[in-house]
Every structure is written in C-alpha cells, then in structure tokens.
Motif scaffolding. Structure first.
Motif, PDB file in Angstrom:
ATOM      1  N   UNK A 139       0.847  -1.196   0.000  1.00  0.00           N
ATOM      2  CA  UNK A 139       0.000   0.000   0.000  1.00  0.00           C
ATOM      3  C   UNK A 139       0.883   1.248   0.000  1.00  0.00           C
ATOM      4  N   UNK A 140       0.577   2.243  -0.835  1.00  0.00           N
ATOM      5  CA  UNK A 140       1.440   3.425  -0.950  1.00  0.00           C
ATOM      6  C   UNK A 140       1.132   4.502   0.092  1.00  0.00           C
ATOM      7  N   UNK A 141       0.990   4.075   1.346  1.00  0.00           N
ATOM      8  CA  UNK A 141       0.771   5.060   2.414  1.00  0.00           C
ATOM      9  C   UNK A 141       1.382   4.550   3.719  1.00  0.00           C
ATOM     10  N   UNK A 142       2.659   4.184   3.636  1.00  0.00           N
ATOM     11  CA  UNK A 142       3.327   3.620   4.792  1.00  0.00           C
ATOM     12  C   UNK A 142       4.133   4.609   5.609  1.00  0.00           C
ATOM     13  N   UNK A 143       4.267   5.866   5.152  1.00  0.00           N
ATOM     14  CA  UNK A 143       4.990   6.893   5.888  1.00  0.00           C
ATOM     15  C   UNK A 143       4.366   8.248   5.599  1.00  0.00           C
ATOM     16  N   UNK A 144       4.874   9.292   6.196  1.00  0.00           N
ATOM     17  CA  UNK A 144       4.248  10.602   6.066  1.00  0.00           C
ATOM     18  C   UNK A 144       4.271  11.120   4.631  1.00  0.00           C
ATOM     19  N   UNK A 145       5.356  10.863   3.916  1.00  0.00           N
ATOM     20  CA  UNK A 145       5.430  11.294   2.512  1.00  0.00           C
ATOM     21  C   UNK A 145       4.323  10.636   1.702  1.00  0.00           C
ATOM     22  N   UNK A 146       4.195   9.339   1.827  1.00  0.00           N
ATOM     23  CA  UNK A 146       3.198   8.625   1.049  1.00  0.00           C
ATOM     24  C   UNK A 146       1.780   8.972   1.492  1.00  0.00           C
ATOM     25  N   UNK A 208      -4.115  -1.643   4.629  1.00  0.00           N
ATOM     26  CA  UNK A 208      -5.006  -1.241   3.530  1.00  0.00           C
ATOM     27  C   UNK A 208      -6.325  -0.682   4.056  1.00  0.00           C
ATOM     28  N   UNK A 209      -6.829  -1.252   5.121  1.00  0.00           N
ATOM     29  CA  UNK A 209      -8.147  -0.861   5.628  1.00  0.00           C
ATOM     30  C   UNK A 209      -8.062   0.378   6.513  1.00  0.00           C
ATOM     31  N   UNK A 210      -7.280   0.298   7.574  1.00  0.00           N
ATOM     32  CA  UNK A 210      -7.227   1.364   8.576  1.00  0.00           C
ATOM     33  C   UNK A 210      -6.710   2.681   8.004  1.00  0.00           C
ATOM     34  N   UNK A 211      -5.557   2.645   7.328  1.00  0.00           N
ATOM     35  CA  UNK A 211      -4.949   3.893   6.846  1.00  0.00           C
ATOM     36  C   UNK A 211      -5.728   4.472   5.671  1.00  0.00           C
ATOM     37  N   UNK A 212      -6.242   3.628   4.789  1.00  0.00           N
ATOM     38  CA  UNK A 212      -7.031   4.150   3.668  1.00  0.00           C
ATOM     39  C   UNK A 212      -8.281   4.862   4.174  1.00  0.00           C
ATOM     40  N   UNK A 213      -8.912   4.315   5.204  1.00  0.00           N
ATOM     41  CA  UNK A 213     -10.093   4.974   5.787  1.00  0.00           C
ATOM     42  C   UNK A 213      -9.709   6.312   6.414  1.00  0.00           C
ATOM     43  N   UNK A 214      -8.536   6.368   7.047  1.00  0.00           N
ATOM     44  CA  UNK A 214      -8.074   7.623   7.639  1.00  0.00           C
ATOM     45  C   UNK A 214      -7.835   8.675   6.562  1.00  0.00           C
ATOM     46  N   UNK A 215      -7.286   8.261   5.423  1.00  0.00           N
ATOM     47  CA  UNK A 215      -7.023   9.196   4.324  1.00  0.00           C
ATOM     48  C   UNK A 215      -8.333   9.705   3.723  1.00  0.00           C
ATOM     49  N   UNK A 216      -9.256   8.792   3.441  1.00  0.00           N
ATOM     50  CA  UNK A 216     -10.540   9.197   2.855  1.00  0.00           C
ATOM     51  C   UNK A 216     -11.294  10.114   3.812  1.00  0.00           C
ATOM     52  N   UNK A 217     -11.302   9.765   5.085  1.00  0.00           N
ATOM     53  CA  UNK A 217     -11.974  10.604   6.081  1.00  0.00           C
ATOM     54  C   UNK A 217     -11.370  12.003   6.097  1.00  0.00           C
ATOM     55  N   UNK A 280     -17.319   6.867   8.986  1.00  0.00           N
ATOM     56  CA  UNK A 280     -16.089   6.272   8.475  1.00  0.00           C
ATOM     57  C   UNK A 280     -14.915   6.575   9.405  1.00  0.00           C
ATOM     58  N   UNK A 281     -14.879   7.792   9.961  1.00  0.00           N
ATOM     59  CA  UNK A 281     -13.816   8.114  10.922  1.00  0.00           C
ATOM     60  C   UNK A 281     -13.963   7.259  12.186  1.00  0.00           C
ATOM     61  N   UNK A 282     -15.197   7.010  12.583  1.00  0.00           N
ATOM     62  CA  UNK A 282     -15.443   6.126  13.723  1.00  0.00           C
ATOM     63  C   UNK A 282     -14.906   4.727  13.433  1.00  0.00           C
ATOM     64  N   UNK A 283     -15.191   4.232  12.216  1.00  0.00           N
ATOM     65  CA  UNK A 283     -14.684   2.914  11.830  1.00  0.00           C
ATOM     66  C   UNK A 283     -13.158   2.905  11.768  1.00  0.00           C
ATOM     67  N   UNK A 291      -6.437  -3.671  14.872  1.00  0.00           N
ATOM     68  CA  UNK A 291      -5.078  -3.913  14.391  1.00  0.00           C
ATOM     69  C   UNK A 291      -4.077  -3.885  15.555  1.00  0.00           C
ATOM     70  N   UNK A 292      -4.274  -2.921  16.481  1.00  0.00           N
ATOM     71  CA  UNK A 292      -3.390  -2.834  17.648  1.00  0.00           C
ATOM     72  C   UNK A 292      -3.465  -4.108  18.481  1.00  0.00           C
ATOM     73  N   UNK A 293      -4.672  -4.674  18.587  1.00  0.00           N
ATOM     74  CA  UNK A 293      -4.823  -5.914  19.338  1.00  0.00           C
ATOM     75  C   UNK A 293      -4.040  -7.049  18.711  1.00  0.00           C
TER      76      UNK A 293
END
Length: 364
Positions: A139-146, A208-217, A280-283, A291-293
C-alpha cells in the motif's frame, strides 16, 4: 520470503517521483486558471449588481439561464438562476451566488479549463501514487510522505466526484489546488522518504483498511473545513448587507463573495459532508484498535496517536451534536467544526513530528 528485505524497484520509484513533480506543475496551471476564472468573473454584471440582488426581495427559486450584454459594450454575460436560501441565522432570505462559474463567458471558459487541468493533474497524481506502491508491492501510504501524496490525491478525487454529480462546488477549486500544491510541496521538501519496505508490524491487511479509511476521512473533512471557513466570510458579508446603517462591503468583497453560494448553503454543505464521513472516521478508530490488538496484544494503550485520534472523534461528535441543538447553529458550530479539523491536522503533523509512541512510523 522476508518482506523487509524485498527489493525495491528503483525504476518505478523514480517514475513515481517524476509523476508527482509533473502533477505539481499541472496543479499550478490549474490554480492559475482558477485565478483567471475568478478575476474575469469579478468584472461581470453579476458581480457588480450582486449587492442589490442580495439586499432586495428574493428572486424566483427557478429562473431560466439567459445571455445578456454588458451595458456600453458587447461582452456576453452568463446570467445564472438565483436559488433563494434561508440564511443561517434564519432572519433573512438571500440568493445563492452563481459560484465561481458565474460571470463572463471568458471567465466561464477559464473555469472549464481549470477543471480540465485539475482532472489531468489528478490522473498524473494517481499515477505517481500507484507507481510508488508498485515499486515496493505494498500500500502506498506507509509513511508521512506517502500519506501526504495520497491524501492530496483523494481530496482532488472527492472534488471531481462532487462535480461529476453536478454539485455546485467549483468555488472549492481555487483553495483546493492551492492546498494540494502546499501539501505536495511539504511532502517532497520535508517529508520525502526513499521507497522502501516497512517494518514488520505494518505488514498487515489492516494497513489497507485502517490507513485508507483515515485518508478518505481526512480528505472529506478537509472539504467540509473549507466550506465552513468560507461560510464564516460569506455570513459576515450577508450580515453587512442586511444592516443598512452599517458599513457596506466594498466592490472587491462583493465580487468575490457573490461567487460563492449563500452562507446557509455553505453551512449545510459542510454539515452534510462532516455528518456523512463521521461514521467512516469512527470505523477508522475501531479498525486501528483491532489492528493494535493483533500487532501489540492490546486494543487501546493511550498512545499519543490513539489519544489524538480520539480527541478528533470527540470534537466532531461535539460539532454534530451542536448542529442538532438549536442554540449552536451557525457561527458557533462553525468555529467548533474548524477546531475539530485542526485536531486532525495536529494529529497528523505535530504528533508525528514531536510525539513518540508505537505509531512512530513516519519515516522522517
């Protein structure tokens, strides 16, 4: 195979960098075209007579578009239907401005050019994000630049989707292209990280799930914040027009503010965007906890990133609750909405830079 040791396709990584810089160049042209759209629109008959239209009795809700001529000249002017909206304070009716698309034919032409350039820049931007991900097969969002490059791309995508749905949002274009240029400028200047594999903890489908939702939100919350900010300016402008004894807006303020929808329309747009994306932000937070668990053996540990994600959730929950309470409509709710978005920005930049914790994967 050890994913951490997997090779990086340097050729694709180089192409990604080139595409990002190319997208920035086209976004710059789009920004200039949006400026031209507003500049030519401000000289139109619509702009010069807007104060009179707003202060007088409301126009019919539906009126056919027509072309008239400038007095003393032959410049064609696009007359847009006036949609009457109850102002946010509920005390007056005001017509929606025509949006940035209103004004002379030349101004409207520059507007269409701006949208075309924005679409082209988005496609190049999309190519840059995709090739970055392909260069390391993740996934192309693994660091702050991405994250930053993907965030800007999704914000533009949201704008273009709203345009495709024939929503009156062309007024966002000028601020959007300026913000995306700033976002990409910061990304390539201060946040840039070489394309590489991630630490083992991030090799999960939850990336793919958690960070993509954060970006879309975040992208949609940005659109809501822009609308909220412009609402405050437009509402102040309408208040001045409604006060015959007060200082009336100048010609420049009139020509700019009348390119925007009515304050109530801006207020409603921001509320709908924030209310729609809040689940979506709640999700996003729930997915992060799951994921943390799996990664750390606990769902919630009051890590700095977790705390500020929750603060953002509380701020937007308070905003939505305030909007449902009669005494908090209008400017008070708008200030709360802007504060909520600032917590999102704080969570991204300040927490990643200055706070340490289990989420310290910024790559800088």
């Amino acid at each position: 195979m050890n994913l951490a040791a997997a090779a990086t396709n340097e050729s694709l990584a180089s192409i990604s960098n080139m595409l990002i810089y190319s997208a920035m160049a086209v976004y710059t042209l789009a920004f200039l075209a949006h400026l031209a759209e507003w500049a030519f629109g401000s000289r139109s008959k619509v702009g010069r007579t807007a104060a009179a239209l707003t202060a007088t009795a409301p126009a019919p809700a539906k009126a056919p578009a027509a072309r008239t001529a400038e007095q003393g000249g032959g410049t064609a002017v696009l007359e847009r239907p006036k949609v009457v909206t109850r102002a946010a304070n509920g005390k007056r009716d005001v017509p929606d401005g025509p949006g940035a698309a209103g004004g002379t034919e030349k101004g409207d032409l520059y507007g269409r050019i701006a949208i075309s350039l924005t679409t082209l820049a988005f496609l190049i931007h999309l190519g840059g994000v995709l090739t970055r991900g392909l260069s390391v097969q993740r996934a192309p969002w693994g660091n702050m630049y991405e994250f930053s490059t993907t965030f800007g791309m999704v914000a533009v995508a949201a704008y273009l989707i709203l345009l495709a749905l024939r929503k009156n949002v062309r007024w966002i274009g000028l601020l959007l292209t300026a913000t995306v240029l700033l976002d990409l400028g910061v990304a390539v200047t201060w946040l840039y990280t070489e394309s590489s594999q991630l630490v083992p903890a991030l090799h999960s489908y939850w990336l793919w799930i958690h960070v993509s939702c954060a970006i879309i939100s975040g992208a949609f919350l940005y659109l809501g914040a822009v609308s909220t900010l412009l609402y405050l300016f437009r509402d102040r402008y309408e208040s001045k027009l409604a006060d015959p004894n007060g200082k009336q807006p100048g010609a420049f303020a009139t020509s700019v503010m009348e390119r925007l929808p009515a304050a109530a329309s801006l207020d409603k747009f921001s509320y709908r965007v924030n209310a729609t994306i809040f689940p979506l932000w709640t999700f996003t937070i729930i997915a992060g906890a799951i994921w943390a668990g799996e990664a750390w053996g606990r769902y919630w540990g009051w890590d700095s990133k977790e705390i500020w994600s929750f603060v953002t959730w509380v701020a937007y929950a308070a905003y939505l609750h305030a909007r449902a309470t009669v005494g908090w409509k209008g400017r008070k709710a708008a200030y709360l909405g802007l504060f909520a978005f600032l917590t999102y920005i704080f969570n991204y930049y300040v927490v990643n830079y200055f706070f340490s914790g289990l989420h310290s994967y910024s790559g800088i």
